[in-house]
Design a protein around this motif. Structure first.
Motif, PDB file in Angstrom:
ATOM      1  N   ARG A  75       0.701  -0.763  -0.031  1.00  0.00           N
ATOM      2  CA  ARG A  75      -0.126  -0.015   0.104  1.00  0.00           C
ATOM      3  C   ARG A  75       0.890   0.898   0.302  1.00  0.00           C
ATOM      4  NH1 ARG A  75      -3.650  -1.365   4.759  1.00  0.00           N
ATOM      5  NH2 ARG A  75      -4.957   0.641   4.631  1.00  0.00           N
ATOM      6  N   VAL A  76       1.944   0.952   0.602  1.00  0.00           N
ATOM      7  CA  VAL A  76       2.465   2.134   0.940  1.00  0.00           C
ATOM      8  C   VAL A  76       3.619   2.356  -0.848  1.00  0.00           C
ATOM      9  CG1 VAL A  76       4.970   3.689   1.642  1.00  0.00           C
ATOM     10  CG2 VAL A  76       3.604   2.403   3.347  1.00  0.00           C
ATOM     11  N   ARG A  77       4.109   1.369  -1.512  1.00  0.00           N
ATOM     12  CA  ARG A  77       4.448   1.614  -2.467  1.00  0.00           C
ATOM     13  C   ARG A  77       3.881   2.204  -3.284  1.00  0.00           C
ATOM     14  NH1 ARG A  77       7.164  -3.617  -2.552  1.00  0.00           N
ATOM     15  NH2 ARG A  77       8.907  -3.960  -1.377  1.00  0.00           N
ATOM     16  N   ALA A  78       2.295   1.831  -3.870  1.00  0.00           N
ATOM     17  CA  ALA A  78       0.786   2.428  -4.351  1.00  0.00           C
ATOM     18  C   ALA A  78       1.163   3.674  -4.241  1.00  0.00           C
ATOM     19  CB  ALA A  78       0.031   1.454  -3.853  1.00  0.00           C
ATOM     20  N   SER A  79       0.757   4.607  -2.825  1.00  0.00           N
ATOM     21  CA  SER A  79       0.623   5.770  -2.261  1.00  0.00           C
ATOM     22  C   SER A  79       1.699   6.649  -3.696  1.00  0.00           C
ATOM     23  CB  SER A  79       0.612   5.844  -1.003  1.00  0.00           C
ATOM     24  OG  SER A  79      -0.547   6.541  -0.585  1.00  0.00           O
ATOM     25  N   ARG A  80       3.075   5.828  -3.039  1.00  0.00           N
ATOM     26  CA  ARG A  80       4.440   6.398  -3.423  1.00  0.00           C
ATOM     27  C   ARG A  80       4.267   6.835  -4.704  1.00  0.00           C
ATOM     28  NH1 ARG A  80       9.662   3.042  -2.324  1.00  0.00           N
ATOM     29  NH2 ARG A  80       9.153   1.904  -4.239  1.00  0.00           N
ATOM     30  N   ALA A  81       3.805   5.908  -4.997  1.00  0.00           N
ATOM     31  CA  ALA A  81       3.679   6.291  -7.063  1.00  0.00           C
ATOM     32  C   ALA A  81       2.735   6.866  -7.517  1.00  0.00           C
ATOM     33  CB  ALA A  81       2.637   4.173  -7.133  1.00  0.00           C
ATOM     34  N   ARG A  82       1.546   7.395  -6.930  1.00  0.00           N
ATOM     35  CA  ARG A  82       0.781   8.225  -6.797  1.00  0.00           C
ATOM     36  C   ARG A  82       1.360   9.790  -6.698  1.00  0.00           C
ATOM     37  NH1 ARG A  82      -3.141  11.087  -9.671  1.00  0.00           N
ATOM     38  NH2 ARG A  82      -4.542  11.855  -7.798  1.00  0.00           N
ATOM     39  N   LEU A  83       1.982   9.464  -5.651  1.00  0.00           N
ATOM     40  CA  LEU A  83       2.474  11.276  -5.569  1.00  0.00           C
ATOM     41  C   LEU A  83       3.245  11.634  -6.295  1.00  0.00           C
ATOM     42  CD1 LEU A  83       3.234  12.898  -3.153  1.00  0.00           C
ATOM     43  CD2 LEU A  83       5.103  11.446  -1.516  1.00  0.00           C
ATOM     44  N   ALA A  84       4.509  10.804  -6.903  1.00  0.00           N
ATOM     45  CA  ALA A  84       5.396  11.007  -7.158  1.00  0.00           C
ATOM     46  C   ALA A  84       4.139  11.518  -9.237  1.00  0.00           C
ATOM     47  CB  ALA A  84       6.447   9.999  -7.450  1.00  0.00           C
ATOM     48  N   GLU A  85       3.226  10.313  -9.641  1.00  0.00           N
ATOM     49  CA  GLU A  85       2.996  10.605 -10.692  1.00  0.00           C
ATOM     50  C   GLU A  85       2.374  12.239 -10.539  1.00  0.00           C
ATOM     51  OE1 GLU A  85      -0.769  10.547 -13.272  1.00  0.00           O
ATOM     52  OE2 GLU A  85      -0.813   9.198 -10.521  1.00  0.00           O
ATOM     53  N   GLY A  86       1.600  12.255  -9.262  1.00  0.00           N
ATOM     54  CA  GLY A  86       0.909  13.592  -9.493  1.00  0.00           C
ATOM     55  C   GLY A  86       1.304  14.411  -8.889  1.00  0.00           C
ATOM     56  N   LEU A  87       3.179  14.862  -8.755  1.00  0.00           N
ATOM     57  CA  LEU A  87       3.891  15.962  -8.284  1.00  0.00           C
ATOM     58  C   LEU A  87       3.907  15.773  -9.999  1.00  0.00           C
ATOM     59  CD1 LEU A  87       5.282  15.145  -4.774  1.00  0.00           C
ATOM     60  CD2 LEU A  87       3.731  16.745  -5.072  1.00  0.00           C
ATOM     61  N   GLY A  88       5.374  14.941 -10.360  1.00  0.00           N
ATOM     62  CA  GLY A  88       6.036  15.058 -11.797  1.00  0.00           C
ATOM     63  C   GLY A  88       4.656  16.007 -12.664  1.00  0.00           C
ATOM     64  N   ALA A  89       3.298  15.419 -12.574  1.00  0.00           N
ATOM     65  CA  ALA A  89       2.038  15.762 -13.628  1.00  0.00           C
ATOM     66  C   ALA A  89       2.078  17.567 -13.841  1.00  0.00           C
ATOM     67  CB  ALA A  89       0.596  15.367 -13.828  1.00  0.00           C
ATOM     68  N   LEU A  90       2.599  17.804 -12.277  1.00  0.00           N
ATOM     69  CA  LEU A  90       3.143  19.539 -12.457  1.00  0.00           C
ATOM     70  C   LEU A  90       3.696  19.985 -12.446  1.00  0.00           C
ATOM     71  CD1 LEU A  90       0.445  19.636  -8.017  1.00  0.00           C
ATOM     72  CD2 LEU A  90       0.143  19.943 -10.163  1.00  0.00           C
ATOM     73  N   GLY A  91       4.838  19.438 -12.972  1.00  0.00           N
ATOM     74  CA  GLY A  91       5.738  19.812 -13.670  1.00  0.00           C
ATOM     75  C   GLY A  91       7.683  20.311 -11.919  1.00  0.00           C
ATOM     76  N   TRP A  92       6.873  19.431 -11.329  1.00  0.00           N
ATOM     77  CA  TRP A  92       8.076  19.105  -9.802  1.00  0.00           C
ATOM     78  C   TRP A  92       8.751  18.100 -10.802  1.00  0.00           C
ATOM     79  CZ3 TRP A  92       6.217  20.018  -4.721  1.00  0.00           C
ATOM     80  CH2 TRP A  92       5.064  21.038  -4.425  1.00  0.00           C
ATOM     81  N   ALA A  93       9.841  18.371 -10.497  1.00  0.00           N
ATOM     82  CA  ALA A  93      11.262  17.535 -10.701  1.00  0.00           C
ATOM     83  C   ALA A  93      10.951  16.301  -9.561  1.00  0.00           C
ATOM     84  CB  ALA A  93      12.359  17.712 -10.330  1.00  0.00           C
ATOM     85  N   VAL A  94      10.628  14.906  -9.245  1.00  0.00           N
ATOM     86  CA  VAL A  94      10.609  14.365  -9.351  1.00  0.00           C
ATOM     87  C   VAL A  94      11.694  12.916  -9.040  1.00  0.00           C
ATOM     88  CG1 VAL A  94       9.089  12.887  -8.023  1.00  0.00           C
ATOM     89  CG2 VAL A  94       8.042  14.434  -9.443  1.00  0.00           C
ATOM     90  N   ARG A  95      12.631  12.595  -7.912  1.00  0.00           N
ATOM     91  CA  ARG A  95      13.039  11.477  -7.658  1.00  0.00           C
ATOM     92  C   ARG A  95      13.422  10.611  -8.007  1.00  0.00           C
ATOM     93  NH1 ARG A  95      19.225  12.621  -7.106  1.00  0.00           N
ATOM     94  NH2 ARG A  95      20.211  14.268  -7.213  1.00  0.00           N
ATOM     95  N   PRO A  96      13.152   9.569  -8.246  1.00  0.00           N
ATOM     96  CA  PRO A  96      13.015   8.139  -8.288  1.00  0.00           C
ATOM     97  C   PRO A  96      13.226   7.856  -6.840  1.00  0.00           C
ATOM     98  CG  PRO A  96      14.952   8.041 -10.411  1.00  0.00           C
ATOM     99  CD  PRO A  96      14.283   9.455  -9.014  1.00  0.00           C
ATOM    100  N   SER A  97      12.428   7.278  -6.104  1.00  0.00           N
ATOM    101  CA  SER A  97      12.741   7.047  -4.395  1.00  0.00           C
ATOM    102  C   SER A  97      12.314   5.193  -4.055  1.00  0.00           C
ATOM    103  CB  SER A  97      11.973   7.640  -3.656  1.00  0.00           C
ATOM    104  OG  SER A  97      12.051   7.143  -2.763  1.00  0.00           O
TER     105      SER A  97
END
Ligand SMILES: *Cc1c(COP(=O)(O)O)cnc(C)c1O
Length: 364
Positions: free
Chosen positions: A269-291
């Motif tokens: 569940r944490v990994r699924a939430s992490r993917a959603r967070l990374a994808e959502g911030l990336g969609a805003l144009g924020w530079a997201v480091r793979p984690s």
């Protein structure tokens, strides 16, 4: 009258500054990488059993070396219980490792950036800190570790605050090139693709520290352990408090470690939430480091504007005004533009993404 002087190296020491821990409710708390879901119910059951009736169990001292916890960790990792040392949180173990292996003329090594507690613990023992730059290509270089001359080197893996993980083969190769004790701080390993838990039984100079704070949703309990190569546990026992874990923590932690089903489900569940967070911030144009950890480091930016420490500060303050707490690391060029956002429960992630969208669009 002024107070009597402390030891000279303590007079100049600055305490570790933990992330803010607001004691009231109403915050979306994404600043100290706590687990977003409740712990295994077996942990609470174990505590309730110990407190049954008149709680007479508390009258007696607990197991001095936290045998219930060490045995559960031994079952989980297939590592000899005699080569496992329990700690009052893994910070306790980091401290013991430094007390036993570092000091004046015996430096503490770390990658820069990584966990900022190590220098504080080193300073308390009068040990110098030697830093190796985080490798720009993301590949661990054993020669760079060896070149620090550290007596004990802390490798935060996955790295905090970057989220990058070195693979076990890379860590093994680095350990072979290094003559000091290599401590792999695996506070976040449960969320990663691989871990180094098997190395201490193969390599005489590798120890692995684990905490139940992040992986098992038990930061309030204070429990961790070190998987040690032969001979190291004996040395750590010499420098630890004789009862460094309380009775409740020993049993609750053991019950939590034995609940493998809980861990698998919670990590998924944490990994699924992490993917959603990374994808959502990336969609805003924020530079997201793979984690590979339970946080992401992301640099906020508005359309047409560059990333910058000022943008990071602005987004931080904006989020705080919306009662969302994240963490900044302004002291290093790799992190100064970013915000470290802990992976929350789905509703917290959505609140974070909505506020991030408003900041990005200049609303509010
Ligand atoms: C959180 C953390 C720890 C310490 O965890 P405890 O709560 O003391 O068990 C150790 N190392 C790193 C890198 C951490 O982020």
């Amino acid at each position: 009258m002024p107070r009597p002087p402390a030891n000279p190296h303590i007079e100049n020491l600055r305490a570790y500054v933990p992330g803010e821990q607001p004691q009231g409710g109403g915050w979306v708390k994404l600043n100290t990488n706590e687990h977003p879901f409740p712990p295994s119910p077996r942990a609470a059951e174990a505590i309730r059993r110990l407190l049954e009736g008149d709680a007479a169990r508390l009258r007696l001292y607990p197991s001095p070396d936290a045998a219930p916890l060490r045995e559960a960790a031994a079952r989980l990792h297939g590592h000899p219980a005699a080569d496992i040392v329990a700690g009052n949180g893994s910070d306790d173990l980091l401290n013991l490792l430094i007390r036993a292996f570092a000091g004046p003329g015996r430096p503490v090594g770390m990658l820069d950036p990584s966990y900022s507690l190590y220098p504080v613990l080193a300073g308390a023992q009068g040990a110098e800190v030697v830093r190796a730059p985080f490798p720009v290509d993301g590949r661990l270089d054993g020669r760079a570790l060896a070149a620090t001359g550290a007596a004990v080197f802390f490798l935060t893996n996955p790295n905090a605050p970057l989220g990058h993980a070195f693979g076990p083969a890379e860590v093994e190769a680095a350990a072979a090139a290094f003559s000091g004790l290599l401590v792999v701080d695996e506070a976040y390993a449960a969320f990663a693709d691989a871990d180094c838990a098997a190395l201490p039984s193969r390599l005489p100079n590798v120890a692995v520290t684990r905490t139940l704070s992040k992986s098992h949703a038990l930061a309030g309990l204070r429990a961790g352990y070190a998987l040690c190569p032969p001979g190291v546990a004996d040395v750590l026992h010499r420098v630890r408090d004789s009862y460094n874990l309380d009775l409740l923590a020993q049993h609750a932690a053991a019950a939590a470690l034995d609940d493998r089903g809980w861990l698998d489900d919670a990590c998924r569940r944490v990994r699924a939430s992490r993917a959603r967070l990374a994808e959502g911030l990336g969609a805003l144009g924020w530079a997201v480091r793979p984690s590979q950890a339970n946080f992401v480091l992301a640099a906020p930016c508005r359309p047409g504007e560059p990333r910058s420490p000022a943008a990071s500060e602005s987004a931080f303050a904006f989020l705080r005004s919306r009662r969302i707490l994240v963490r900044r690391f302004p002291g290093h060029p790799l992190t100064a533009d970013g915000l470290r956002v802990s992976v929350g429960a789905p509703a917290e992630v959505e609140a974070m993404l909505a506020a991030a969208a408003d900041w990005t669009a200049g609303r509010g």
